[in-house]
Design a protein around this motif. Structure first.
Motif, short mmCIF file in Angstrom:
data_model
loop_
_atom_site.label_atom_id
_atom_site.label_comp_id
_atom_site.label_asym_id
_atom_site.label_seq_id
_atom_site.Cartn_x
_atom_site.Cartn_y
_atom_site.Cartn_z
N LEU A 1 -4.53 -72.80 -3.61
CA LEU A 1 -3.24 -72.58 -4.27
C LEU A 1 -2.46 -71.46 -3.59
N ASP A 2 -3.15 -70.44 -3.12
CA ASP A 2 -2.46 -69.37 -2.39
C ASP A 2 -1.81 -69.91 -1.12
N ILE A 3 -2.48 -70.82 -0.46
CA ILE A 3 -1.90 -71.43 0.75
C ILE A 3 -0.66 -72.25 0.39
N ASP A 4 -0.75 -73.03 -0.69
CA ASP A 4 0.41 -73.82 -1.12
C ASP A 4 1.57 -72.92 -1.51
N HIS A 5 1.28 -71.80 -2.16
CA HIS A 5 2.34 -70.87 -2.55
C HIS A 5 2.99 -70.25 -1.33
N SER A 6 2.20 -69.88 -0.35
CA SER A 6 2.76 -69.31 0.88
C SER A 6 3.61 -70.33 1.62
N GLU A 7 3.17 -71.59 1.62
CA GLU A 7 3.96 -72.63 2.27
C GLU A 7 5.29 -72.84 1.58
N ALA A 8 5.28 -72.82 0.23
CA ALA A 8 6.53 -72.98 -0.51
C ALA A 8 7.46 -71.80 -0.27
N MET A 9 6.91 -70.59 -0.22
CA MET A 9 7.74 -69.41 0.07
C MET A 9 8.34 -69.50 1.47
N ASN A 10 7.57 -70.03 2.39
CA ASN A 10 8.08 -70.16 3.76
C ASN A 10 9.22 -71.17 3.85
N ASP A 11 9.19 -72.20 2.97
CA ASP A 11 10.26 -73.20 2.99
C ASP A 11 11.59 -72.63 2.52
N THR A 12 11.59 -71.52 1.81
CA THR A 12 12.85 -70.92 1.34
C THR A 12 13.46 -69.98 2.36
N TYR B 1 19.11 -69.58 17.47
CA TYR B 1 19.53 -70.57 16.48
C TYR B 1 18.96 -70.15 15.11
N VAL B 2 19.83 -70.04 14.15
CA VAL B 2 19.45 -69.70 12.79
C VAL B 2 19.81 -70.86 11.88
N ASP B 3 18.80 -71.43 11.20
CA ASP B 3 19.00 -72.55 10.29
C ASP B 3 18.71 -72.08 8.88
N VAL B 4 19.75 -71.91 8.07
CA VAL B 4 19.61 -71.42 6.70
C VAL B 4 19.63 -72.60 5.74
N PRO B 5 18.54 -72.85 5.00
CA PRO B 5 18.55 -73.97 4.05
C PRO B 5 19.44 -73.65 2.84
N ILE B 6 20.43 -74.50 2.60
CA ILE B 6 21.32 -74.27 1.46
C ILE B 6 20.68 -74.78 0.17
N GLU B 7 20.09 -75.97 0.20
CA GLU B 7 19.42 -76.53 -0.97
C GLU B 7 17.96 -76.10 -0.95
N ARG B 8 17.58 -75.21 -1.87
CA ARG B 8 16.21 -74.70 -1.92
C ARG B 8 15.51 -75.08 -3.23
N GLY C 1 11.09 -75.12 -6.82
CA GLY C 1 10.33 -75.87 -7.82
C GLY C 1 8.84 -75.88 -7.50
N LYS C 2 8.51 -76.00 -6.22
CA LYS C 2 7.10 -75.96 -5.83
C LYS C 2 6.50 -74.59 -6.08
N ILE C 3 7.30 -73.54 -5.86
CA ILE C 3 6.81 -72.18 -6.12
C ILE C 3 6.48 -72.01 -7.60
N GLN C 4 7.39 -72.48 -8.45
CA GLN C 4 7.14 -72.37 -9.90
C GLN C 4 5.92 -73.19 -10.32
N SER C 5 5.78 -74.39 -9.74
CA SER C 5 4.64 -75.23 -10.09
C SER C 5 3.32 -74.60 -9.67
N VAL C 6 3.29 -74.10 -8.43
CA VAL C 6 2.06 -73.47 -7.94
C VAL C 6 1.76 -72.19 -8.69
N SER C 7 2.81 -71.42 -9.01
CA SER C 7 2.60 -70.18 -9.78
C SER C 7 2.01 -70.48 -11.15
N GLY C 8 2.47 -71.56 -11.77
CA GLY C 8 1.90 -71.95 -13.06
C GLY C 8 0.45 -72.35 -12.95
#
Length: 252
Positions: free
Chosen positions: A80-91, A125-132, A137-144
């Motif tokens: 779960l810690d790995i999934d949480h880190s992956e979700a944080m990285n996606d933001t 090149y800087v790519d900023v995700p607008i829709e996060r 949602g994955k962060i909240q799910s994994v945190s729960g």
């Protein structure tokens, strides 16, 4: 009474022989053939050992380190810690650095030597995700799930500690019972010896001798049952501590 005692002896010898035959399925000689042990090979009971109450607390901590339930929960928490880190990285924005270099080489093409100088280009090149929403949602799910897992781990730890304390209560009770039963055997055998001596001196009769000896036999049977209960409780205590489990390797 003599005939009844002879019958009980025959019954005990039959049970002993049957147990020896069952044991021969696992007890074999050097060639692998089943070996039926005789009465002269019967081992004595191991020594009864009392566990001090102060040891229970340290044994409970040892159980928390050795029980497979805790190990499995820790592995799930790591996932779960790995999934949480992956979700944080996606933001986070994606940053890419591209560098290129150019230099004309070879012989001169004209007298002016118009070959260009060394060039180094660097691009960021800087790519900023607008829709996060998906990442959040994955962060909240994994945190729960992590919160639920922490609560489950705490409950599991409390259950393990309770199992250790419960097993200790059964073990210490069985130890006291077996100890008292062993003392009772000594008292009963001493009374039987005294009664036989009185019979030899004409101060008693055969009936009293038989009753004393019968009481000694019954005390010995109760002592065997009490010791059997003690070793069963000891096995439960070792199971609560997970002392006899196979070591877990990284490959597993």
């Amino acid at each position: 009474m003599v005939a009844e005692r002879s019958g009980k002896r025959a019954f005990a010898e039959r049970k002993l022989q049957q147990a020896a035959v069952k044991l021969s399925l696992y007890y074999r000689d050097s060639t692998g053939e089943p070996l039926i042990p005789g009465p002269d090979m019967i081992p004595v009971f191991p020594e009864l050992k009392e566990i001090e109450p102060e040891r229970v607390e340290s044994d409970a901590r040892l159980a928390l380190e050795q029980r497979p339930e805790i190990y499995a929960l820790d592995l799930l928490r790591h996932q779960l810690d790995i999934d949480h880190s992956e979700a944080m990285n996606d933001t986070l924005p994606a940053v890419d650095l591209v560098m290129s270099a150019a230099q004309d080489v070879g012989y001169r093409t004209d007298p002016k030597n118009d070959k260009g100088p060394f060039q180094l280009d660097a691009m960021l090149y800087v790519d900023v995700p607008i829709e996060r929403r998906k990442a959040r949602g994955k962060i909240q799910s994994v945190s729960g799930k992590i919160s639920q897992l922490n609560a489950k781990r705490k409950l599991t730890e409390e259950k393990i500690i309770a199992e250790v304390e419960y097993a200790y209560a059964g073990l210490i009770g069985a130890y006291k019972q077996a100890y008292q039963a062993e003392q009772a055997v000594g008292y009963a055998e001493d009374l039987a010896r005294r009664e036989r001596r009185n019979f030899e001196e004409g101060l008693s009769d055969l009936l009293k001798v038989t009753l004393r000896e019968q009481y000694a036999v019954e005390s010995a049977e109760k002592a065997v049952d009490a010791k059997l209960l003690y070793f069963k409780e000891q096995a439960d205590y070792r199971a609560a501590l997970a002392e006899d489990q196979l070591p877990v390797t990284q490959s597993e």
